[in-house]
Motif scaffolding. Structure first.
Motif, PDB file in Angstrom:
ATOM      1  N   TRP A 184      41.119  46.132  36.487  1.00 32.87           N
ATOM      2  CA  TRP A 184      40.420  45.341  37.296  1.00 32.87           C
ATOM      3  C   TRP A 184      41.114  45.211  38.752  1.00 32.87           C
ATOM      4  O   TRP A 184      40.376  44.960  39.666  1.00 32.87           O
ATOM      5  CB  TRP A 184      40.115  43.804  36.889  1.00 32.87           C
ATOM      6  N   ASP A 185      42.154  45.413  39.113  1.00 34.83           N
ATOM      7  CA  ASP A 185      42.522  45.641  40.272  1.00 34.83           C
ATOM      8  C   ASP A 185      42.784  46.826  40.778  1.00 34.83           C
ATOM      9  O   ASP A 185      43.314  46.830  42.061  1.00 34.83           O
ATOM     10  CB  ASP A 185      44.202  44.781  40.342  1.00 34.83           C
ATOM     11  N   LEU A 186      42.454  47.840  40.208  1.00 38.31           N
ATOM     12  CA  LEU A 186      42.531  49.047  40.776  1.00 38.31           C
ATOM     13  C   LEU A 186      41.129  49.564  41.405  1.00 38.31           C
ATOM     14  O   LEU A 186      39.779  49.054  40.983  1.00 38.31           O
ATOM     15  CB  LEU A 186      42.649  50.250  39.569  1.00 38.31           C
ATOM     16  N   PRO A 187      40.983  50.429  42.361  1.00 41.28           N
ATOM     17  CA  PRO A 187      39.894  51.032  42.937  1.00 41.28           C
ATOM     18  C   PRO A 187      38.886  51.870  41.856  1.00 41.28           C
ATOM     19  O   PRO A 187      39.188  52.358  41.005  1.00 41.28           O
ATOM     20  CB  PRO A 187      40.266  51.943  44.109  1.00 41.28           C
ATOM     21  N   GLY A 228      42.008  52.499  28.619  1.00 42.75           N
ATOM     22  CA  GLY A 228      42.915  51.818  27.996  1.00 42.75           C
ATOM     23  C   GLY A 228      43.339  52.327  26.694  1.00 42.75           C
ATOM     24  O   GLY A 228      44.547  52.404  26.412  1.00 42.75           O
ATOM     25  N   ASP A 229      42.515  52.764  25.841  1.00 40.06           N
ATOM     26  CA  ASP A 229      42.852  53.498  24.833  1.00 40.06           C
ATOM     27  C   ASP A 229      43.455  54.796  25.064  1.00 40.06           C
ATOM     28  O   ASP A 229      44.352  55.232  24.201  1.00 40.06           O
ATOM     29  CB  ASP A 229      41.390  53.858  23.863  1.00 40.06           C
ATOM     30  N   GLU A 230      43.185  55.712  25.755  1.00 37.35           N
ATOM     31  CA  GLU A 230      43.822  57.054  25.920  1.00 37.35           C
ATOM     32  C   GLU A 230      45.097  56.634  26.492  1.00 37.35           C
ATOM     33  O   GLU A 230      46.129  57.305  26.283  1.00 37.35           O
ATOM     34  CB  GLU A 230      43.018  57.727  27.097  1.00 37.35           C
ATOM     35  N   ALA A 276      37.580  48.625  24.137  1.00 38.11           N
ATOM     36  CA  ALA A 276      38.824  49.398  23.784  1.00 38.11           C
ATOM     37  C   ALA A 276      38.934  49.338  22.250  1.00 38.11           C
ATOM     38  O   ALA A 276      38.805  48.116  21.550  1.00 38.11           O
ATOM     39  CB  ALA A 276      39.824  48.677  24.586  1.00 38.11           C
ATOM     40  N   LEU A 277      39.388  50.132  21.677  1.00 37.02           N
ATOM     41  CA  LEU A 277      39.427  49.944  20.087  1.00 37.02           C
ATOM     42  C   LEU A 277      40.800  49.709  19.646  1.00 37.02           C
ATOM     43  O   LEU A 277      40.674  48.700  18.536  1.00 37.02           O
ATOM     44  CB  LEU A 277      39.343  51.605  19.737  1.00 37.02           C
ATOM     45  N   GLN A 278      42.114  49.855  20.267  1.00 39.61           N
ATOM     46  CA  GLN A 278      43.254  49.392  19.675  1.00 39.61           C
ATOM     47  C   GLN A 278      43.366  47.809  19.582  1.00 39.61           C
ATOM     48  O   GLN A 278      44.012  47.256  18.474  1.00 39.61           O
ATOM     49  CB  GLN A 278      44.647  50.074  20.267  1.00 39.61           C
ATOM     50  N   ALA A 279      42.945  47.139  20.542  1.00 40.64           N
ATOM     51  CA  ALA A 279      43.066  45.667  20.493  1.00 40.64           C
ATOM     52  C   ALA A 279      41.976  45.430  19.332  1.00 40.64           C
ATOM     53  O   ALA A 279      42.504  44.300  18.515  1.00 40.64           O
ATOM     54  CB  ALA A 279      42.671  44.901  21.730  1.00 40.64           C
ATOM     55  N   GLN A 280      41.025  45.781  19.021  1.00 40.93           N
ATOM     56  CA  GLN A 280      40.133  45.431  17.797  1.00 40.93           C
ATOM     57  C   GLN A 280      40.834  45.791  16.316  1.00 40.93           C
ATOM     58  O   GLN A 280      40.480  45.218  15.495  1.00 40.93           O
ATOM     59  CB  GLN A 280      38.798  46.103  17.913  1.00 40.93           C
ATOM     60  N   LEU A 332      48.999  44.746  22.652  1.00 37.34           N
ATOM     61  CA  LEU A 332      49.215  43.930  24.058  1.00 37.34           C
ATOM     62  C   LEU A 332      49.126  45.093  24.993  1.00 37.34           C
ATOM     63  O   LEU A 332      48.797  44.951  26.343  1.00 37.34           O
ATOM     64  CB  LEU A 332      50.556  43.315  23.776  1.00 37.34           C
ATOM     65  N   ALA A 333      49.678  46.348  24.680  1.00 35.77           N
ATOM     66  CA  ALA A 333      49.891  47.523  25.696  1.00 35.77           C
ATOM     67  C   ALA A 333      48.555  47.794  26.213  1.00 35.77           C
ATOM     68  O   ALA A 333      48.270  48.045  27.324  1.00 35.77           O
ATOM     69  CB  ALA A 333      50.609  48.420  25.104  1.00 35.77           C
ATOM     70  N   GLN A 334      47.781  47.834  25.179  1.00 35.46           N
ATOM     71  CA  GLN A 334      46.345  48.179  25.663  1.00 35.46           C
ATOM     72  C   GLN A 334      45.360  47.203  26.463  1.00 35.46           C
ATOM     73  O   GLN A 334      44.902  47.599  27.164  1.00 35.46           O
ATOM     74  CB  GLN A 334      45.541  48.629  24.421  1.00 35.46           C
ATOM     75  N   ARG A 335      45.853  46.041  26.054  1.00 34.23           N
ATOM     76  CA  ARG A 335      44.972  45.036  26.916  1.00 34.23           C
ATOM     77  C   ARG A 335      45.652  44.941  28.234  1.00 34.23           C
ATOM     78  O   ARG A 335      44.805  44.707  29.340  1.00 34.23           O
ATOM     79  CB  ARG A 335      45.191  43.698  26.135  1.00 34.23           C
ATOM     80  N   GLN A 336      47.108  45.321  28.322  1.00 39.35           N
ATOM     81  CA  GLN A 336      47.737  45.330  29.755  1.00 39.35           C
ATOM     82  C   GLN A 336      47.016  46.345  30.515  1.00 39.35           C
ATOM     83  O   GLN A 336      46.658  46.270  31.755  1.00 39.35           O
ATOM     84  CB  GLN A 336      49.016  45.486  29.538  1.00 39.35           C
ATOM     85  N   ALA A 337      46.686  47.465  30.123  1.00 41.44           N
ATOM     86  CA  ALA A 337      46.294  48.661  30.836  1.00 41.44           C
ATOM     87  C   ALA A 337      44.579  48.215  31.168  1.00 41.44           C
ATOM     88  O   ALA A 337      44.139  48.688  32.272  1.00 41.44           O
ATOM     89  CB  ALA A 337      46.301  49.891  30.071  1.00 41.44           C
TER      90      ALA A 337
END
Length: 466
Positions: A298-301, A338-340, A121-125, A288-293
């Motif tokens: 990991w918990d989604l199907p 997560g980026d989208e 994911a780009l935004q965190a980087q 932070l928002a992107q990392r939360q997404a």
């Protein structure tokens, strides 16, 4: 009897030479000019040194990148696992300084000019390198922009504040006004000489630095115009107050008050108002928002995550079903999702930053110090627009990186050592130096207004009343 001959008016060249001799007799003036020249030289040298350090860092990074690629190829090339290669391989990106960056380092002190990017994911980087000590960034870098905006007006005030009051206090004012070539011409000649020497003390180090950095002539011309306009404004303001009938101490206090108001108080208040009027979240909030997404995926199907990914990327819909357990294509799919997910927040963040920058440039039409900094940072490509352009270049490279790896991930192709060599390489953005026409126009107008008022004030200087 022959009529008495009228006293001859001195030739302009002789008058200028005479004023120069009188000026250089003052030890205080010589020390002030030498100190200003020294400060400007130190600022230019410091800027050149910092730019050279950044260029060395970028050059060293290229060598380290090749070593890292060779190590990753040796470690993961035999496994054929494209997901591991994409995860563990860092790709260097850099924002090289422009030839004029040594004059005004701007945001290059506060935001990273080198980033190592992976296919995640780009935004965190992009924003994880924005953490820095705000107390260290508060004072700013000692560069030419700092000397010009904050220190040069003080030297002009010291040289001009008692241009008229000093002669009045010494009892020479009536005589000077009665002499041929006296009056407004005399004050303009003396003020012009002082301002010209201040301009030379500032510009000579700039010319030397421009020669060292191979600075283009149009960029150098805009810096010289910016410097001249700013000095013209402070010269006009100083002469307006110096032409009054108050004492030297009162005029010095008035000019120092104007300096504090125009360079410190009003810009700080204006920026505070602008921050409240155009609120912008920090880049760390996007991270932070992107990392939360991403972490929440990991918990989604897994099938639901891939179905969402295929809606925006239907070209990979024909991939084989997910096997039991972990698979890299699911991992990189929710990284891109997560980026989208934060794309609207990113757009709002950039629009807010650009709006603030536009209002700051408009503010420069009223506050010349703000206008000078905006002009110098634009010419040096160290402002917000340059930083956003670097982020766009990184985003474009990141998109190429994903496009390179996705065929291996979704078509489950083997990743060979030859594919390591074929990976995309970051290309720095080309130099896009542009004239800060708006800021220069605003500086020119406010400087012209100050000079017109100064001419009128000098024309109203009258002899001492008895």
């Amino acid at each position: 009897m022959r009529p008495a001959a009228k006293p001859k008016e001195p030739r302009p060249a002789d008058a200028w030479r005479h004023e120069l001799r009188l000026l250089l007799r003052s030890r205080l003036v010589c020390v002030a000019l030498a100190l200003l020249f020294l400060l400007a030289s130190l600022a230019v040298w410091s800027g050149l040194r910092e730019v050279a350090r950044q260029q060395q860092t970028i050059a060293r990074l290229a060598d380290l990148q090749q070593q890292d690629l060779a190590a990753q190829a040796l470690k993961h090339g035999r496994s054929g696992d494209a997901g591991s290669a994409a995860y563990y391989t860092f790709h260097s990106s850099w924002d090289p300084p422009s030839p004029a960056a040594f004059l005004a380092l701007g945001l290059r002190d506060a935001v990273p000019y080198v980033l190592r990017i992976r296919a995640l994911a780009l935004q965190a980087q992009l924003h994880e390198g924005e953490s820095f000590n705000p107390e260290l960034a508060l004072a700013g870098r000692f560069d030419f922009a700092f000397v010009l905006v904050y220190l040069a007006p003080l030297f002009l005030i010291a040289l001009l504040y008692e241009l008229v009051s000093g002669e009045r206090r010494a009892g020479r004012l009536d005589t000077l006004l009665a002499l041929p070539g006296g009056g407004r011409g005399l004050w303009l000649r003396r003020a012009g000489l002082r301002v010209g020497l201040v301009f030379a003390c500032l510009v000579l180090p700039v010319l030397a630095g421009a020669a060292c950095s191979a600075m283009p002539l149009p960029a150098l011309a805009s810096v010289l115009l910016c410097t001249a306009a700013y000095l013209a404004f402070w010269s006009g303001l100083s002469l307006c107050l110096a032409a009054g009938g108050r004492s030297s101490a009162a005029q010095a206090l008035s000019l120092m008050g104007c300096w504090a108001l125009l360079t410190l108080v009003l810009p700080t208040l204006a920026q505070a108002v602008l921050a409240r009027a155009v609120p912008v979240h920090q880049g760390v909030d996007l991270m932070l928002a992107q990392r939360q997404a991403v972490h929440g995926a990991w918990d989604l199907p897994r099938e639901a995550t891939l179905a969402q990914f295929f809606r925006s990327h239907p070209e990979w819909r024909q991939t084989a079903p997910l096997p039991a357990g972990f698979h890299w294509k699911w991992y990189y799919a929710f990284q891109q999702l997560g980026d989208e997910r934060v794309a609207p927040q990113v757009a709002d963040y950039r629009q807010g930053l650009i709006a603030r920058q536009a209002w700051t440039e408009r503010l420069g039409w009223l506050l010349p110090g703000v206008g000078v900094q905006a002009a110098l940072h634009r010419q040096a490509e160290t402002d917000l627009r340059a930083q956003l352009a670097y982020q766009d270049a990184v985003a474009e490279f990141h998109a190429r990186l994903r496009a390179f790896y996705y065929p291996f991930l979704f078509q489950e192709r083997r990743f060979t050592p030859e594919d390591f060599v074929a990976q995309p390489v970051f290309r720095s953005r080309p130099a896009a130096s542009s004239w800060p026409a708006g800021s220069l126009l605003g500086l020119g107008l406010i400087a012209g207004l100050a000079l017109v008022l100064a001419l009128r004030a000098l024309g109203r200087v009258r002899p001492n009343r008895t």
